[in-house]
Design a protein around this motif. Structure first.
Motif, PDB file in Angstrom:
ATOM      1  N   LEU A 149       0.816  -1.220   0.000  1.00  0.00           N
ATOM      2  CA  LEU A 149       0.000   0.000   0.000  1.00  0.00           C
ATOM      3  C   LEU A 149       0.850   1.270   0.000  1.00  0.00           C
ATOM      4  O   LEU A 149       0.336   2.365  -0.186  1.00  0.00           O
ATOM      5  CB  LEU A 149      -0.949   0.006   1.205  1.00  0.00           C
ATOM      6  N   GLY A 150       2.139   1.124   0.257  1.00  0.00           N
ATOM      7  CA  GLY A 150       3.022   2.286   0.132  1.00  0.00           C
ATOM      8  C   GLY A 150       3.431   2.942   1.431  1.00  0.00           C
ATOM      9  O   GLY A 150       3.926   4.079   1.416  1.00  0.00           O
ATOM     10  N   ARG A 165      12.042  -8.578   5.997  1.00  0.00           N
ATOM     11  CA  ARG A 165      13.139  -7.976   5.217  1.00  0.00           C
ATOM     12  C   ARG A 165      13.267  -8.669   3.870  1.00  0.00           C
ATOM     13  O   ARG A 165      13.446  -8.026   2.831  1.00  0.00           O
ATOM     14  CB  ARG A 165      14.438  -8.077   6.038  1.00  0.00           C
ATOM     15  N   LYS A 166      13.130 -10.007   3.879  1.00  0.00           N
ATOM     16  CA  LYS A 166      13.301 -10.761   2.619  1.00  0.00           C
ATOM     17  C   LYS A 166      12.207 -10.444   1.611  1.00  0.00           C
ATOM     18  O   LYS A 166      12.417 -10.540   0.413  1.00  0.00           O
ATOM     19  CB  LYS A 166      13.291 -12.263   2.914  1.00  0.00           C
ATOM     20  N   MET A 167      10.999 -10.101   2.100  1.00  0.00           N
ATOM     21  CA  MET A 167       9.906  -9.910   1.133  1.00  0.00           C
ATOM     22  C   MET A 167       9.637  -8.436   0.814  1.00  0.00           C
ATOM     23  O   MET A 167       8.701  -8.131   0.096  1.00  0.00           O
ATOM     24  CB  MET A 167       8.632 -10.600   1.630  1.00  0.00           C
ATOM     25  N   THR A 168      10.481  -7.526   1.344  1.00  0.00           N
ATOM     26  CA  THR A 168      10.264  -6.101   1.045  1.00  0.00           C
ATOM     27  C   THR A 168      11.579  -5.486   0.549  1.00  0.00           C
ATOM     28  O   THR A 168      12.610  -6.135   0.566  1.00  0.00           O
ATOM     29  CB  THR A 168       9.806  -5.336   2.307  1.00  0.00           C
ATOM     30  N   ASP A 169      11.504  -4.193   0.170  1.00  0.00           N
ATOM     31  CA  ASP A 169      12.729  -3.516  -0.293  1.00  0.00           C
ATOM     32  C   ASP A 169      13.619  -3.218   0.895  1.00  0.00           C
ATOM     33  O   ASP A 169      13.163  -3.115   2.023  1.00  0.00           O
ATOM     34  CB  ASP A 169      12.412  -2.137  -0.908  1.00  0.00           C
ATOM     35  N   ARG A 170      14.887  -2.949   0.572  1.00  0.00           N
ATOM     36  CA  ARG A 170      15.838  -2.583   1.624  1.00  0.00           C
ATOM     37  C   ARG A 170      15.430  -1.267   2.307  1.00  0.00           C
ATOM     38  O   ARG A 170      15.730  -1.031   3.450  1.00  0.00           O
ATOM     39  CB  ARG A 170      17.260  -2.467   1.022  1.00  0.00           C
ATOM     40  N   SER A 200      18.455  -9.559  12.514  1.00  0.00           N
ATOM     41  CA  SER A 200      17.268  -9.849  11.702  1.00  0.00           C
ATOM     42  C   SER A 200      17.019  -8.761  10.661  1.00  0.00           C
ATOM     43  O   SER A 200      16.120  -8.873   9.842  1.00  0.00           O
ATOM     44  CB  SER A 200      16.040 -10.004  12.595  1.00  0.00           C
ATOM     45  N   GLY A 201      17.794  -7.685  10.726  1.00  0.00           N
ATOM     46  CA  GLY A 201      17.652  -6.637   9.706  1.00  0.00           C
ATOM     47  C   GLY A 201      16.865  -5.427  10.176  1.00  0.00           C
ATOM     48  O   GLY A 201      16.503  -4.575   9.348  1.00  0.00           O
ATOM     49  N   ALA A 202      16.598  -5.330  11.477  1.00  0.00           N
ATOM     50  CA  ALA A 202      15.850  -4.162  11.979  1.00  0.00           C
ATOM     51  C   ALA A 202      16.669  -2.887  11.779  1.00  0.00           C
ATOM     52  O   ALA A 202      17.880  -2.880  11.965  1.00  0.00           O
ATOM     53  CB  ALA A 202      15.533  -4.341  13.459  1.00  0.00           C
ATOM     54  N   ASP A 203      15.983  -1.816  11.384  1.00  0.00           N
ATOM     55  CA  ASP A 203      16.656  -0.523  11.215  1.00  0.00           C
ATOM     56  C   ASP A 203      16.668   0.259  12.526  1.00  0.00           C
ATOM     57  O   ASP A 203      17.609   0.987  12.812  1.00  0.00           O
ATOM     58  CB  ASP A 203      15.925   0.315  10.158  1.00  0.00           C
ATOM     59  N   PHE A 204      15.579   0.143  13.277  1.00  0.00           N
ATOM     60  CA  PHE A 204      15.451   0.871  14.537  1.00  0.00           C
ATOM     61  C   PHE A 204      15.011  -0.095  15.637  1.00  0.00           C
ATOM     62  O   PHE A 204      14.070  -0.864  15.445  1.00  0.00           O
ATOM     63  CB  PHE A 204      14.361   1.956  14.430  1.00  0.00           C
ATOM     64  N   LEU A 205      15.671  -0.035  16.787  1.00  0.00           N
ATOM     65  CA  LEU A 205      15.235  -0.796  17.954  1.00  0.00           C
ATOM     66  C   LEU A 205      14.567   0.191  18.913  1.00  0.00           C
ATOM     67  O   LEU A 205      15.168   1.220  19.248  1.00  0.00           O
ATOM     68  CB  LEU A 205      16.411  -1.443  18.691  1.00  0.00           C
ATOM     69  N   VAL A 206      13.342  -0.123  19.331  1.00  0.00           N
ATOM     70  CA  VAL A 206      12.652   0.745  20.295  1.00  0.00           C
ATOM     71  C   VAL A 206      12.851   0.146  21.682  1.00  0.00           C
ATOM     72  O   VAL A 206      12.468  -1.003  21.926  1.00  0.00           O
ATOM     73  CB  VAL A 206      11.141   0.823  19.982  1.00  0.00           C
ATOM     74  N   ILE A 207      13.455   0.919  22.554  1.00  0.00           N
ATOM     75  CA  ILE A 207      13.764   0.399  23.891  1.00  0.00           C
ATOM     76  C   ILE A 207      13.228   1.363  24.941  1.00  0.00           C
ATOM     77  O   ILE A 207      13.528   2.553  24.908  1.00  0.00           O
ATOM     78  CB  ILE A 207      15.288   0.201  24.064  1.00  0.00           C
TER      79      ILE A 207
END
Ligand code: C5P
Length: 236
Positions: A149-150, A165-170, A200-207
């Motif tokens: 959906l964008g 991560r594998k099924m979406t863009d970087r 696992s490819g997370a860009d941001f970790l919320v802590i």
């Protein structure tokens, strides 16, 4: 690079801002969630922005398209850099949010719209409807919809981030709460360590609690960052 976002889950805006001053040199992102926003309102976001932080406004919007469109515009106006909405709100709501973002110009148009999949506090037993799929499948299905959906990214646990991560863009942002340094008995269920989330490819970790409830939060945050740096060096 994996960034850490500190969840300022405080009930008093002054305490939140004082805490933000303490961690200013350790992170550039903070999260304002419902607890703080209901008490502190837009002013707390503006103050954090004036301190130089990027602000993740975690309001988890879920409403009719017209209302969500207005809420996105208001969030843009107060300077939020990242905003959440529930993917369960459906295509028309998500499209209204994206259209509201696209109507903005300049720096503020860079706001990152994130779809919330299943809360990290939920597992199979917490689903409000019977579903034979496991939580991982449900999360991946919602994430796929958010991507198609964008939306700019999604919130998921570190347990699903690798599959998404594998099924979406970087450039589809993966934001993972439910980070625990050691096993903890609280409301979070789909939890991983910072290293696992990063791998696992997370860009941001919320802590949140592992830092804000720590007796020495600056030390705790530095330790987490050290662990992430060591972990990323392993893959170089
Ligand atoms: O204290 P803790 O580290 O569990 O805080 C996690 C933060 O991430 C909380 O502010 C919570 O609202 C938020 N969050 C979450 N799960 C989501 C989305 C946001 O835990 N799916």
């Amino acid at each position: 690079m994996t960034e850490v976002i500190i969840a300022l889950d405080f009930d008093d805006p002054e305490n939140a801002v004082d805490f933000a001053h303490k961690i200013k040199n350790e992170t550039s992102w903070v999260k304002v969630g419902l607890e703080l926003f209901i008490r502190g309102g837009p002013e707390v976001v503006v103050r954090l922005k004036q301190m130089g932080f990027y602000v993740f406004l975690d309001l988890k919007l879920l409403d009719i398209p017209n209302t969500v469109s207005g809420a996105v515009s208001s969030s843009v106006d107060i300077g939020a850099d990242m905003l959440t909405l529930h993917i369960l709100g459906g295509e028309k709501m998500i499209q209204a949010a994206i259209n509201a973002k696209n109507r903005t110009t300049g720096e503020k148009s860079k706001i990152i719209l994130l779809g919330v999949t299943l809360l990290t506090s939920m597992d199979q037993d917490d689903l409000p409807w019977p579903d034979r799929r496991d939580t991982g499948e449900i999360v991946c299905d919602l994430a796929r919809r958010a991507h198609t959906l964008g939306l700019d990214g999604c919130v998921c646990s570190g347990l699903e981030a690798g599959r998404i991560r594998k099924m979406t863009d970087r450039d589809f942002y993966l934001v993972t709460p439910g980070i625990r340094l050691e096993p903890a008995k609280d409301d979070q269920k789909r939890v991983v360590t910072p290293e696992q989330a990063q791998a696992s490819g997370a860009d941001f970790l919320v802590i949140g609690r592992p830092v804000i409830k720590n007796a020495d939060p600056v030390h705790a945050l530095r330790e987490i960052k050290k662990r992430l740096t060591r972990n990323s060096e392993k893959f170089q």
